[in-house]
Scaffold this motif. Structure first.
Motif, PDB file in Angstrom:
ATOM      1  N   LYS A 122       2.343  12.080 -16.374  1.00 45.77           N
ATOM      2  CA  LYS A 122       3.089  11.658 -15.199  1.00 45.77           C
ATOM      3  C   LYS A 122       2.194  11.802 -13.984  1.00 45.77           C
ATOM      4  O   LYS A 122       1.561  12.828 -13.784  1.00 45.77           O
ATOM      5  CB  LYS A 122       4.350  12.518 -15.013  1.00 45.77           C
ATOM      6  N   LYS A 123       2.130  10.736 -13.180  1.00 45.36           N
ATOM      7  CA  LYS A 123       1.294  10.763 -11.982  1.00 45.36           C
ATOM      8  C   LYS A 123       2.182  10.782 -10.746  1.00 45.36           C
ATOM      9  O   LYS A 123       3.162  10.064 -10.682  1.00 45.36           O
ATOM     10  CB  LYS A 123       0.408   9.512 -11.927  1.00 45.36           C
ATOM     11  N   ASP A 124       1.808  11.587  -9.785  1.00 45.06           N
ATOM     12  CA  ASP A 124       2.501  11.611  -8.508  1.00 45.06           C
ATOM     13  C   ASP A 124       1.661  10.826  -7.518  1.00 45.06           C
ATOM     14  O   ASP A 124       0.672  11.324  -6.980  1.00 45.06           O
ATOM     15  CB  ASP A 124       2.709  13.040  -8.030  1.00 45.06           C
ATOM     16  N   LEU A 125       2.043   9.565  -7.309  1.00 46.97           N
ATOM     17  CA  LEU A 125       1.269   8.700  -6.431  1.00 46.97           C
ATOM     18  C   LEU A 125       1.618   8.884  -4.961  1.00 46.97           C
ATOM     19  O   LEU A 125       0.911   8.390  -4.092  1.00 46.97           O
ATOM     20  CB  LEU A 125       1.477   7.233  -6.837  1.00 46.97           C
ATOM     21  N   SER A 126       2.684   9.597  -4.686  1.00 44.55           N
ATOM     22  CA  SER A 126       3.107   9.756  -3.297  1.00 44.55           C
ATOM     23  C   SER A 126       2.101  10.566  -2.481  1.00 44.55           C
ATOM     24  O   SER A 126       2.051  10.436  -1.263  1.00 44.55           O
ATOM     25  CB  SER A 126       4.485  10.398  -3.220  1.00 44.55           C
ATOM     26  N   ALA A 127       1.304  11.394  -3.135  1.00 47.14           N
ATOM     27  CA  ALA A 127       0.317  12.199  -2.422  1.00 47.14           C
ATOM     28  C   ALA A 127      -0.924  11.390  -2.051  1.00 47.14           C
ATOM     29  O   ALA A 127      -1.722  11.822  -1.234  1.00 47.14           O
ATOM     30  CB  ALA A 127      -0.086  13.395  -3.273  1.00 47.14           C
ATOM     31  N   LEU A 128      -1.077  10.207  -2.639  1.00 42.43           N
ATOM     32  CA  LEU A 128      -2.246   9.371  -2.373  1.00 42.43           C
ATOM     33  C   LEU A 128      -2.059   8.543  -1.108  1.00 42.43           C
ATOM     34  O   LEU A 128      -0.935   8.239  -0.712  1.00 42.43           O
ATOM     35  CB  LEU A 128      -2.491   8.423  -3.551  1.00 42.43           C
ATOM     36  N   SER A 129      -3.163   8.159  -0.517  1.00 40.72           N
ATOM     37  CA  SER A 129      -3.103   7.261   0.643  1.00 40.72           C
ATOM     38  C   SER A 129      -2.708   5.867   0.168  1.00 40.72           C
ATOM     39  O   SER A 129      -2.752   5.558  -1.031  1.00 40.72           O
ATOM     40  CB  SER A 129      -4.460   7.202   1.338  1.00 40.72           C
ATOM     41  N   ARG A 130      -2.356   5.017   1.091  1.00 39.45           N
ATOM     42  CA  ARG A 130      -1.957   3.639   0.761  1.00 39.45           C
ATOM     43  C   ARG A 130      -3.094   2.916   0.028  1.00 39.45           C
ATOM     44  O   ARG A 130      -2.858   2.214  -0.940  1.00 39.45           O
ATOM     45  CB  ARG A 130      -1.580   2.896   2.050  1.00 39.45           C
ATOM     46  N   GLU A 131      -4.313   3.107   0.513  1.00 37.27           N
ATOM     47  CA  GLU A 131      -5.477   2.460  -0.109  1.00 37.27           C
ATOM     48  C   GLU A 131      -5.696   2.972  -1.533  1.00 37.27           C
ATOM     49  O   GLU A 131      -5.970   2.191  -2.443  1.00 37.27           O
ATOM     50  CB  GLU A 131      -6.716   2.724   0.740  1.00 37.27           C
ATOM     51  N   GLU A 132      -5.543   4.269  -1.742  1.00 33.98           N
ATOM     52  CA  GLU A 132      -5.694   4.843  -3.075  1.00 33.98           C
ATOM     53  C   GLU A 132      -4.587   4.351  -4.008  1.00 33.98           C
ATOM     54  O   GLU A 132      -4.830   4.090  -5.189  1.00 33.98           O
ATOM     55  CB  GLU A 132      -5.681   6.366  -3.003  1.00 33.98           C
ATOM     56  N   GLN A 133      -3.371   4.220  -3.490  1.00 35.09           N
ATOM     57  CA  GLN A 133      -2.271   3.691  -4.298  1.00 35.09           C
ATOM     58  C   GLN A 133      -2.560   2.265  -4.736  1.00 35.09           C
ATOM     59  O   GLN A 133      -2.304   1.888  -5.880  1.00 35.09           O
ATOM     60  CB  GLN A 133      -0.957   3.748  -3.514  1.00 35.09           C
ATOM     61  N   MET A 134      -3.097   1.455  -3.813  1.00 34.71           N
ATOM     62  CA  MET A 134      -3.437   0.072  -4.159  1.00 34.71           C
ATOM     63  C   MET A 134      -4.559   0.028  -5.195  1.00 34.71           C
ATOM     64  O   MET A 134      -4.551  -0.819  -6.091  1.00 34.71           O
ATOM     65  CB  MET A 134      -3.823  -0.729  -2.914  1.00 34.71           C
ATOM     66  N   ASP A 135      -5.525   0.936  -5.101  1.00 36.09           N
ATOM     67  CA  ASP A 135      -6.595   1.006  -6.099  1.00 36.09           C
ATOM     68  C   ASP A 135      -6.033   1.319  -7.478  1.00 36.09           C
ATOM     69  O   ASP A 135      -6.440   0.732  -8.475  1.00 36.09           O
ATOM     70  CB  ASP A 135      -7.637   2.058  -5.710  1.00 36.09           C
ATOM     71  N   VAL A 136      -5.080   2.250  -7.526  1.00 33.78           N
ATOM     72  CA  VAL A 136      -4.431   2.595  -8.798  1.00 33.78           C
ATOM     73  C   VAL A 136      -3.682   1.373  -9.336  1.00 33.78           C
ATOM     74  O   VAL A 136      -3.755   1.056 -10.523  1.00 33.78           O
ATOM     75  CB  VAL A 136      -3.479   3.802  -8.629  1.00 33.78           C
ATOM     76  N   LEU A 137      -2.990   0.678  -8.457  1.00 29.79           N
ATOM     77  CA  LEU A 137      -2.246  -0.512  -8.867  1.00 29.79           C
ATOM     78  C   LEU A 137      -3.183  -1.586  -9.412  1.00 29.79           C
ATOM     79  O   LEU A 137      -2.943  -2.147 -10.478  1.00 29.79           O
ATOM     80  CB  LEU A 137      -1.445  -1.070  -7.687  1.00 29.79           C
ATOM     81  N   TYR A 138      -4.262  -1.855  -8.686  1.00 25.43           N
ATOM     82  CA  TYR A 138      -5.223  -2.870  -9.142  1.00 25.43           C
ATOM     83  C   TYR A 138      -5.848  -2.502 -10.479  1.00 25.43           C
ATOM     84  O   TYR A 138      -6.048  -3.357 -11.333  1.00 25.43           O
ATOM     85  CB  TYR A 138      -6.335  -3.072  -8.114  1.00 25.43           C
ATOM     86  N   SER A 139      -6.145  -1.225 -10.674  1.00 27.53           N
ATOM     87  CA  SER A 139      -6.792  -0.821 -11.918  1.00 27.53           C
ATOM     88  C   SER A 139      -5.824  -0.766 -13.092  1.00 27.53           C
ATOM     89  O   SER A 139      -6.192  -1.072 -14.216  1.00 27.53           O
ATOM     90  CB  SER A 139      -7.488   0.524 -11.750  1.00 27.53           C
ATOM     91  N   SER A 140      -4.574  -0.385 -12.848  1.00 32.28           N
ATOM     92  CA  SER A 140      -3.628  -0.245 -13.960  1.00 32.28           C
ATOM     93  C   SER A 140      -2.904  -1.544 -14.295  1.00 32.28           C
ATOM     94  O   SER A 140      -2.552  -1.772 -15.448  1.00 32.28           O
ATOM     95  CB  SER A 140      -2.605   0.849 -13.662  1.00 32.28           C
ATOM     96  N   ALA A 141      -2.668  -2.384 -13.306  1.00 29.55           N
ATOM     97  CA  ALA A 141      -1.930  -3.630 -13.560  1.00 29.55           C
ATOM     98  C   ALA A 141      -2.341  -4.688 -12.534  1.00 29.55           C
ATOM     99  O   ALA A 141      -1.599  -4.974 -11.601  1.00 29.55           O
ATOM    100  CB  ALA A 141      -0.441  -3.373 -13.507  1.00 29.55           C
ATOM    101  N   PRO A 142      -3.515  -5.276 -12.702  1.00 30.49           N
ATOM    102  CA  PRO A 142      -4.004  -6.234 -11.707  1.00 30.49           C
ATOM    103  C   PRO A 142      -3.133  -7.480 -11.562  1.00 30.49           C
ATOM    104  O   PRO A 142      -3.123  -8.110 -10.508  1.00 30.49           O
ATOM    105  CB  PRO A 142      -5.403  -6.592 -12.212  1.00 30.49           C
ATOM    106  N   GLU A 143      -2.361  -7.811 -12.579  1.00 28.96           N
ATOM    107  CA  GLU A 143      -1.518  -9.009 -12.523  1.00 28.96           C
ATOM    108  C   GLU A 143      -0.322  -8.845 -11.590  1.00 28.96           C
ATOM    109  O   GLU A 143       0.260  -9.819 -11.125  1.00 28.96           O
ATOM    110  CB  GLU A 143      -1.035  -9.397 -13.923  1.00 28.96           C
ATOM    111  N   LEU A 144       0.049  -7.605 -11.294  1.00 23.31           N
ATOM    112  CA  LEU A 144       1.219  -7.363 -10.455  1.00 23.31           C
ATOM    113  C   LEU A 144       1.057  -7.931  -9.051  1.00 23.31           C
ATOM    114  O   LEU A 144       1.998  -8.490  -8.491  1.00 23.31           O
ATOM    115  CB  LEU A 144       1.518  -5.869 -10.356  1.00 23.31           C
ATOM    116  N   VAL A 145      -0.108  -7.804  -8.491  1.00 23.46           N
ATOM    117  CA  VAL A 145      -0.341  -8.287  -7.129  1.00 23.46           C
ATOM    118  C   VAL A 145      -0.155  -9.804  -7.080  1.00 23.46           C
ATOM    119  O   VAL A 145       0.512 -10.329  -6.189  1.00 23.46           O
ATOM    120  CB  VAL A 145      -1.739  -7.875  -6.637  1.00 23.46           C
ATOM    121  N   GLY A 146      -0.702 -10.504  -8.058  1.00 22.36           N
ATOM    122  CA  GLY A 146      -0.538 -11.956  -8.124  1.00 22.36           C
ATOM    123  C   GLY A 146       0.900 -12.369  -8.335  1.00 22.36           C
ATOM    124  O   GLY A 146       1.391 -13.313  -7.707  1.00 22.36           O
TER     125      GLY A 146
END
Length: 154
Positions: free
Chosen positions: A41-65
């Motif tokens: 389980k990851k707690d993404l709330s402690a990350l900055s907005r930029e770090e959250q977006m990096d996690v999103l891009y790396s884990s599920a790049p199709e979501l942004v599109g």
């Protein structure tokens, strides 16, 4: 250190290892092949907005599109298709091409529905690799592309 103190330390080490319990937060799961893996389980709330977006891009790049497409489709429905259909229903404009507008509306709504369902599955951590929603997304996108390309040729 005396030899009695060293032997005491050596005896404590195995005892401490045996007394360790598995973390209650650890979730062991098994995939289709029976291989075990640990869910973390990851707690993404402690990350900055930029770090959250990096996690999103790396884990599920199709979501942004997909989110971008969802926003585009909703905007198209709200600004173009739905207002035209409401004018047709009020008989303020001619009804030629109304069937096209209805088909376009249904395709766009179906596409929104499929993207939303995909996002729901993804947010729940469900496996989507072989899920039918992927085929449905491709099918609807293909139909939308065909409809729009045939109209641009007219």
């Amino acid at each position: 250190m005396t030899s009695s103190r060293i032997s005491l330390l050596v005896q404590e080490i195995p005892a401490k290892r045996k007394s360790r319990k598995k973390s209650p937060e650890r979730n062991e799961a098994f995939d289709d092949t029976g291989a075990a893996y640990e869910e973390v389980k990851k707690d993404l709330s402690a990350l900055s907005r930029e770090e959250q977006m990096d996690v999103l891009y790396s884990s599920a790049p199709e979501l942004v599109g997909l989110l971008s497409e969802l926003n585009d489709v909703i905007e198209q429905l709200e600004r173009k298709v739905n207002p035209l259909l409401s004018l047709v229903k009020k008989e303020e404009i001619m009804t030629e091409g109304v069937r096209y507008l209805e088909v376009k509306q249904h395709l766009l709504l179906s596409y929104c529905q499929a993207i939303t369902f995909y996002l729901l599955l993804k947010s729940e951590g469900q496996p989507i690799r072989d899920h039918p929603v992927l085929a449905r997304l491709v099918e609807i996108k293909s139909l939308l592309d065909k409809v729009f390309s045939s109209l641009s040729q007219c």
